[in-house]
Design an enzyme around this catalytic site. Sequence first.
Site, PDB file in Angstrom:
ATOM      1  N   CYS A   2     -13.381  18.938  25.946  1.00 46.50           N
ATOM      2  CA  CYS A   2     -14.240  18.470  24.860  1.00 46.50           C
ATOM      3  C   CYS A   2     -15.291  19.500  24.454  1.00 46.50           C
ATOM      4  CB  CYS A   2     -14.974  17.201  25.276  1.00 46.50           C
ATOM      5  SG  CYS A   2     -13.886  15.916  25.862  1.00 46.50           S
ATOM      6  N   ARG A  27     -11.164  25.409  23.121  1.00 48.16           N
ATOM      7  CA  ARG A  27     -11.318  24.682  24.383  1.00 48.16           C
ATOM      8  C   ARG A  27     -10.211  23.639  24.578  1.00 48.16           C
ATOM      9  NH1 ARG A  27     -16.414  25.037  26.528  1.00 48.16           N
ATOM     10  NH2 ARG A  27     -16.447  22.927  27.320  1.00 48.16           N
ATOM     11  N   TRP A  75     -10.850  15.918  24.214  1.00 52.03           N
ATOM     12  CA  TRP A  75      -9.634  16.151  24.990  1.00 52.03           C
ATOM     13  C   TRP A  75      -9.488  14.907  25.854  1.00 52.03           C
ATOM     14  CZ3 TRP A  75      -8.092  16.957  30.160  1.00 52.03           C
ATOM     15  CH2 TRP A  75      -6.865  17.611  30.324  1.00 52.03           C
ATOM     16  N   ASN A 101     -19.054  15.039  26.977  1.00 54.37           N
ATOM     17  CA  ASN A 101     -18.001  15.836  27.614  1.00 54.37           C
ATOM     18  C   ASN A 101     -18.148  15.616  29.113  1.00 54.37           C
ATOM     19  OD1 ASN A 101     -16.286  17.796  28.624  1.00 54.37           O
ATOM     20  ND2 ASN A 101     -17.614  19.509  28.075  1.00 54.37           N
ATOM     21  N   GLY A 102     -17.052  15.265  29.788  1.00 58.74           N
ATOM     22  CA  GLY A 102     -17.116  15.016  31.228  1.00 58.74           C
ATOM     23  C   GLY A 102     -16.472  13.678  31.540  1.00 58.74           C
ATOM     24  N   GLU A 481       2.371  34.516  37.175  1.00 55.91           N
ATOM     25  CA  GLU A 481       1.580  34.607  35.946  1.00 55.91           C
ATOM     26  C   GLU A 481       2.478  34.772  34.724  1.00 55.91           C
ATOM     27  OE1 GLU A 481      -1.296  33.861  35.207  1.00 55.91           O
ATOM     28  OE2 GLU A 481      -1.764  34.926  33.356  1.00 55.91           O
ATOM     29  N   LYS A 485       2.544  32.162  31.598  1.00 52.93           N
ATOM     30  CA  LYS A 485       2.317  32.568  30.198  1.00 52.93           C
ATOM     31  C   LYS A 485       3.414  32.005  29.301  1.00 52.93           C
ATOM     32  CE  LYS A 485      -0.931  33.358  30.231  1.00 52.93           C
ATOM     33  NZ  LYS A 485      -1.906  33.299  31.130  1.00 52.93           N
ATOM     34  N   GLU A 488       3.365  27.898  29.182  1.00 52.34           N
ATOM     35  CA  GLU A 488       2.210  27.198  28.599  1.00 52.34           C
ATOM     36  C   GLU A 488       2.152  27.332  27.082  1.00 52.34           C
ATOM     37  OE1 GLU A 488      -1.643  28.453  30.080  1.00 52.34           O
ATOM     38  OE2 GLU A 488      -1.091  30.552  30.051  1.00 52.34           O
ATOM     39  N   HIS A 504      17.441  29.202  48.268  1.00 56.63           N
ATOM     40  CA  HIS A 504      17.253  27.981  49.056  1.00 56.63           C
ATOM     41  C   HIS A 504      17.135  26.762  48.148  1.00 56.63           C
ATOM     42  CE1 HIS A 504      17.001  30.270  52.710  1.00 56.63           C
ATOM     43  NE2 HIS A 504      16.117  31.072  52.137  1.00 56.63           N
ATOM     44  N   LYS A 603      -8.994  25.136  27.506  1.00 57.34           N
ATOM     45  CA  LYS A 603      -9.416  26.452  27.997  1.00 57.34           C
ATOM     46  C   LYS A 603     -10.344  26.318  29.188  1.00 57.34           C
ATOM     47  CE  LYS A 603      -9.980  30.960  27.529  1.00 57.34           C
ATOM     48  NZ  LYS A 603      -8.820  31.746  28.000  1.00 57.34           N
TER      49      LYS A 603
END
Length: 608
Positions: A2, A27, A75, A101-102, A481, A485, A488, A504, A603
């Site tokens: 948010c 964000r 969000w 926000n939270g 990583e 990338k 996402e 395996h 973000k």
Amino acid sequence: MCGIVGYIGNSQAAPIILDGLSKLEYRGYDSAGMAVFDGEKINIRKSVGRLKVLENLTHGGENMPGLCGIGHTRWATHGAPSDTNAHPHFNAEETIVVVHNGIIENYIQLRDKLISRGYKFVSETDTEVLAHLLDYYYKGNPLEAVTKVLHRVEGSYALGIVFADCPDQIFAARKDSPLIVGQNEDGCFIASDVPAILKYTRKVYYVDNYEVVRLRADHMHFYTVDEEEIKKEPVTIEWDANAAEKAGYEHFMLKEMYEQPKTVSDTLTPRVKGNDIVIEELNMTDEELKSISKIHIVACGSAYHAGMTGKYVMEGLARIPVEVDLASEFRYRDPILEKGSMVVVISQSGETADTLAALREAKAGGCKVLGIVNVVGSSIAREADNVMYTWAGPEIAVATTKAYSAQLIAMYLLAMKLGKVRGVISDETFAELLGDLKRLPDQIELLLNNKLKIQKFANRYIGAKDVFFIGRGIDYAISLEGSLKLKEISYIHSEAYAAGELKHGTISLIEDGTLVAAVSTQPALYAKTISNMVEVKARGAFVLAVTCEGNTEIEKAADYVIYIPETNPYFANSLAIIPLQLFGYYVAVGKGCDVDKPRNLAKSVTVE
Ligand code: G6P
């Protein structure tokens, strides 16, 4: 996550709020809304979807006149993304309005109590309890109502509040969610992050936990939750507003990838003094560094991947045992923190809730915490015992690139420093390593300039269903990583495996044409990784290899090879990640994805 923007002053609030919210889009959010006092009453407009929808709804803010207002990008946590759940939220009389926000952790108890007192809830959000609770406590003194509410709520919050009775004021408060306030000659601002108000002012105040701010058009006052006034010093933001603009690039992500040579150099150069590495921010003598018996690295997401590389480099160059933990695991696993352990937390935003909680856990366990942080003045930067900043500048694209690259440099610097003071690396090796480090920015630039080769290759995989990344040791950390990338931003399913582990179980997923990206930058492991490449190729995989110049042997097992320039194997991540970032980027662009703002992602993850 948010975003909050608020304004009170001599100008129209709505356009300023919309502009500020647009700077917080990075964000991550799924709905947006705004409340403005029009001289008589508070009006709200809100809508699910992009900020553009709210802009259209309000004609760029024109049909919401007024000099005082608050806005929000949400969000979703409690309740799906919807117009009703979008912020701001009103009390029943529509005289008190809140953006948040939270997460209010005790919202169910509070809601039940309020319902039993006759309050009616219209949304599924935790935030709505705040509007009704403020209503319950408001007896003509808004500051008193705000502080009473703060005494009752548990969890995290950054708040913007307007009372129709006192339209010459905005209230802001914070606990564990980022919030800044700022002022210029025209008015006062609240925001979740600096880019939202940088166009208007460079003088900002970081609101601390349990602080309340009363903003008026021409001044701000800060209070404790017990209504005692406190004095705070402003911070002048040095970086340029242009740093948070696209500067002609199609996406922030592309721009930020191209900033990596500079980022690496900016993080490295201030800490290289002649033939030595000096990390003043450590605030530790060589004796203290020598006495470290173990390092815990704790982080989330890409920062965790940087930490994984850090483990290999620190164990290799300094021979110190290193444990790497996901912050969300570390905070609840009751970690054994021995005397002599050092905890390193890594975070671009400095606000990630789990990383912040892990930091507190480590401090409570008696450990000194070093924060490797990008955002100056962020919560982690302020709570860590010592802070080593990664000088990447503002990173806007949700998928991190340049901040990750800067985190890698911080890992190398720490490893070399520790290796040297502990007598593990000779002066000669140290000098060679330093030479390799200094060459990294130019080598990264070279790889970026060869983007066409990757772009063409990426176009072939726009329709891919699954992509696997494999590697051993540091190459495994790079694979993690690279895989993140890709998935996402392109929404293509992808997994990273330690190359020896694939057989395996996961190898059963390899079909004819499945793309396997094999990262092979560690000469000591070349032969082993080639064996794993052959295994998947034999089952129909198309093998893309990322390896070092000179390792032409790999061409026998790979279908397509990307070479990276020669460097010390400990630093290979900084180079090998570049083609993988470009690959993820071009696949996502080819698919028409919203590269900078991938669905469902944020973000700065300020909730657990
Ligand atoms: C989010 C971001 C990731 C980031 C992670 C940790 O998930 O989308 O890019 O790596 O948070 O963030 P931090 O700010 O702590 O590095």
